[in-house]
Design an enzyme around this catalytic site. Structure first.
Site, PDB file in Angstrom:
ATOM      1  N   ASP A  36       0.819  -1.214   0.000  1.00  5.95           N
ATOM      2  CA  ASP A  36       0.000   0.000   0.000  1.00  5.95           C
ATOM      3  C   ASP A  36       0.850   1.260   0.000  1.00  5.95           C
ATOM      4  O   ASP A  36       0.321   2.366  -0.042  1.00  5.95           O
ATOM      5  CB  ASP A  36      -0.911   0.025   1.239  1.00  5.95           C
ATOM      6  CG  ASP A  36      -2.192  -0.774   1.020  1.00  5.95           C
ATOM      7  OD1 ASP A  36      -2.321  -1.356  -0.066  1.00  5.95           O
ATOM      8  OD2 ASP A  36      -3.028  -0.828   1.928  1.00  5.95           O
ATOM      9  N   ASP A 296     -11.291  26.362 -40.284  1.00  8.42           N
ATOM     10  CA  ASP A 296     -10.733  25.117 -39.731  1.00  8.42           C
ATOM     11  C   ASP A 296     -11.651  24.530 -38.674  1.00  8.42           C
ATOM     12  O   ASP A 296     -11.953  23.342 -38.673  1.00  8.42           O
ATOM     13  CB  ASP A 296      -9.350  25.374 -39.124  1.00  8.42           C
ATOM     14  CG  ASP A 296      -8.306  25.652 -40.192  1.00  8.42           C
ATOM     15  OD1 ASP A 296      -8.359  24.991 -41.230  1.00  8.42           O
ATOM     16  OD2 ASP A 296      -7.444  26.511 -39.977  1.00  8.42           O
TER      17      ASP A 296
END
Length: 510
Positions: A36, A296
């Site tokens: 852990d 665009d």
């Protein structure tokens, strides 16, 4: 609590060390079993820190299970107090310590007697909260502890600064582009002639927490961490806070107007007006405003996108796509289930549907069903996109190391609008560009038989059908393959031929 092999938000015992290690000269001790303690490696790798991560694991092993862990935990606290001389030591409980029913507060009380450092126990329920909730709670707890300590010692000065000033709350380690966002926020406030009072927790000192009430207001850029602290400061010190995330042109302007409103409420002999600043930044600094109206960007109008991430980033990106760029958001979602109501309110009217889940398989199934032109999500959505041959722009943690860039890449403020516009535009595959690259050999020609999320291998494409598939333009080939495979599965067909391809096409057109 559930067992999972991949999670969007980690367990609570990761959130507490993230806050503790963000402060200067604060040490976290994690009472956990071996395995852990991966936080140290994760932070050192992703943040590319020069210094060691100030987190120590007090390992729960067989000796601890036999004799109890009180002596070991207390010894670790006192040892780190002597070695590191931190201002604060935070003991982080885990699910294991809860299962063992250990009185960690008693350990803290014992260690405090002999330690020169302040020692506190992170007050989070490790069964009920995740990493982000624990981080938010820990930050509020640390701030509360030091402000109440200063009040008891009668050293708390609540007079505000002469010049306008602000606290930035919630910038912390392993946050998505947090360091870049912090730099952009400081520039933004500087442009508005607002001084930075304190930034917590990243780079801040717990000794300076008592200066927080001196600021005119608090700025909380992310809902995930910092909101509890801001609410506490408002309730106990009357400090206003701004939680509008300055992401995108519209919300950045709204954040500045909120700052303007709070400033004018505090001062009666002076009027603050930032409209000219907003206008100048929108027209000349942010390129996103004119780009969204360019030819665009008009190529993106009506294209479908899917958005998924933490509540702050997913909500903001959804509004940017729909409101500022004219992109249809077919589905948006978040893994922050505790903030579901706020999220739904924020994205209402900007998307076709919402998905609130922390199960990545549900997200994958949703993406496969919608078949968007682009995905904007976490590292998991990027993996899903690769399997489905759908481009993905990463807009939220959890992320891989490539999304901790060394260069300047903010998502907030006016420079952030440019970065987001680039990310969005470059995430979409434009048909003609992709087709030309396909013709001139610009793509890897390696073929994948299926782009389904399923791991089943019940379908095979014969040689002729693969040749026929290669003739299809690249920008639609993946979609045609998926439609063909759906048709084949519905009709219990395992061998896909050219005839099956045409049959699937006719069925789709019918």
């Amino acid at each position: 609590m559930k067992l999972a092999y991949w999670m969007y938000a980690g367990p609570a015992h990761i959130g507490t060390p993230r806050v503790a290690s963000s402060f200067k000269n604060v040490h976290a001790i994690m009472h956990a079993p071996l395995g852990d303690d991966y936080f140290n490696v994760m932070r050192s790798m992703l943040e590319r820190e020069r210094d060691f991560t100030p987190v120590t694991a007090s390992i729960v092993d067989r000796h601890v299970l036999a004799r109890g862990s009180q002596e070991k935990v207390v010894d670790n606290i006192t040892r780190k107090d002597k070695e590191e001389r931190p201002d604060l030591i935070v003991l982080t409980p885990t699910c294991t310590s809860s299962i063992l029913q250990e009185d960690l507060q008693n350990f803290v009380d014992r260690a405090s007697i002999t330690s020169n450092s302040d020692v506190i126990l992170a007050d989070v329920n490790h069964y009920r909260v995740n990493e982000l909730q624990a981080a938010d709670r820990t930050l509020e707890q640390v701030v509360r502890y030091y402000l109440e300590k200063a009040r008891r010692q009668e050293t708390l000065d609540q007079s505000i600064t002469e010049e306008p000033s602000a606290n930035i709350i919630g910038i912390f380690t392993l946050g998505f582009h947090n360091q870049h966002d912090c730099r952009e926020l400081k520039r933004l406030l500087q442009d508005l002639n607002i001084e930075i009072n304190e930034i917590i927790p990243e780079g801040g000192s717990v000794k300076d927490i008592q200066n927080l009430p001196k600021a005119w207001f608090n700025l909380v850029p992310y809902r995930e961490v910092g909101l509890m602290t801001a609410i506490y400061l408002e309730k106990n010190f009357g400090m206003p806070y701004i939680s509008v995330t300055p992401m995108g042109i519209v919300d950045t302007a709204e954040c500045i107007r909120q700052i303007q409103k709070h400033m004018n409420n505090l001062v009666s002999n002076k009027t603050f007006d930032y409209e000219s600043y907003i206008d100048q930044q929108t027209k000349f600094v942010s390129q996103a405003a004119w780009f969204s109206r360019s030819i665009d960007c008009q190529n993106l109008t009506g294209k479908k996108a899917v958005v998924f991430g933490d509540a702050t980033h997913a909500a903001s990106i959804t509004r940017i796509l729909a409101r500022e760029m004219g992109i249809r958001v077919s589905c948006t979602g978040t893994y922050c289930k505790h903030d579901a109501e706020w999220f739904k309110e924020q994205v209402q009217g900007f998307c076709d549907e919402t998905l609130i889940t922390d199960d990545h398989t549900e997200v994958g199934d949703m993406i496969a069903r919608i078949e968007p032109s682009a995905i904007f999500g976490t590292q998991m959505e990027r993996h899903i996109g690769k399997r489905l041959d759908i481009p993905c722009g990463v807009i939220s943690s959890p992320v891989h190391i490539q999304n901790f860039p060394l260069g300047y890449r903010p998502f907030l403020g006016y420079e952030g609008t440019n970065q987001i516009a680039d990310l969005v535009y470059n995430s979409f595959t434009l048909g003609m560009e992709d087709h030309l690259l396909e013709i001139f050999g610009g793509h890897d020609t390696k073929e994948v038989i299926t782009k389904s999320l399923s791991t089943d291998t019940d379908l095979t494409w014969n040689y002729e059908s693969q040749l026929e598939s290669n003739k299809i333009p690249g920008f639609v080939r993946g979609k045609i393959k998926r439609n063909t495979e759906k048709f084949a599965r519905r009709n219990d067909i395992t061998n896909i031929t050219v005839e099956i391809m045409y049959a699937a096409k006719e069925a789709l057109s019918a």
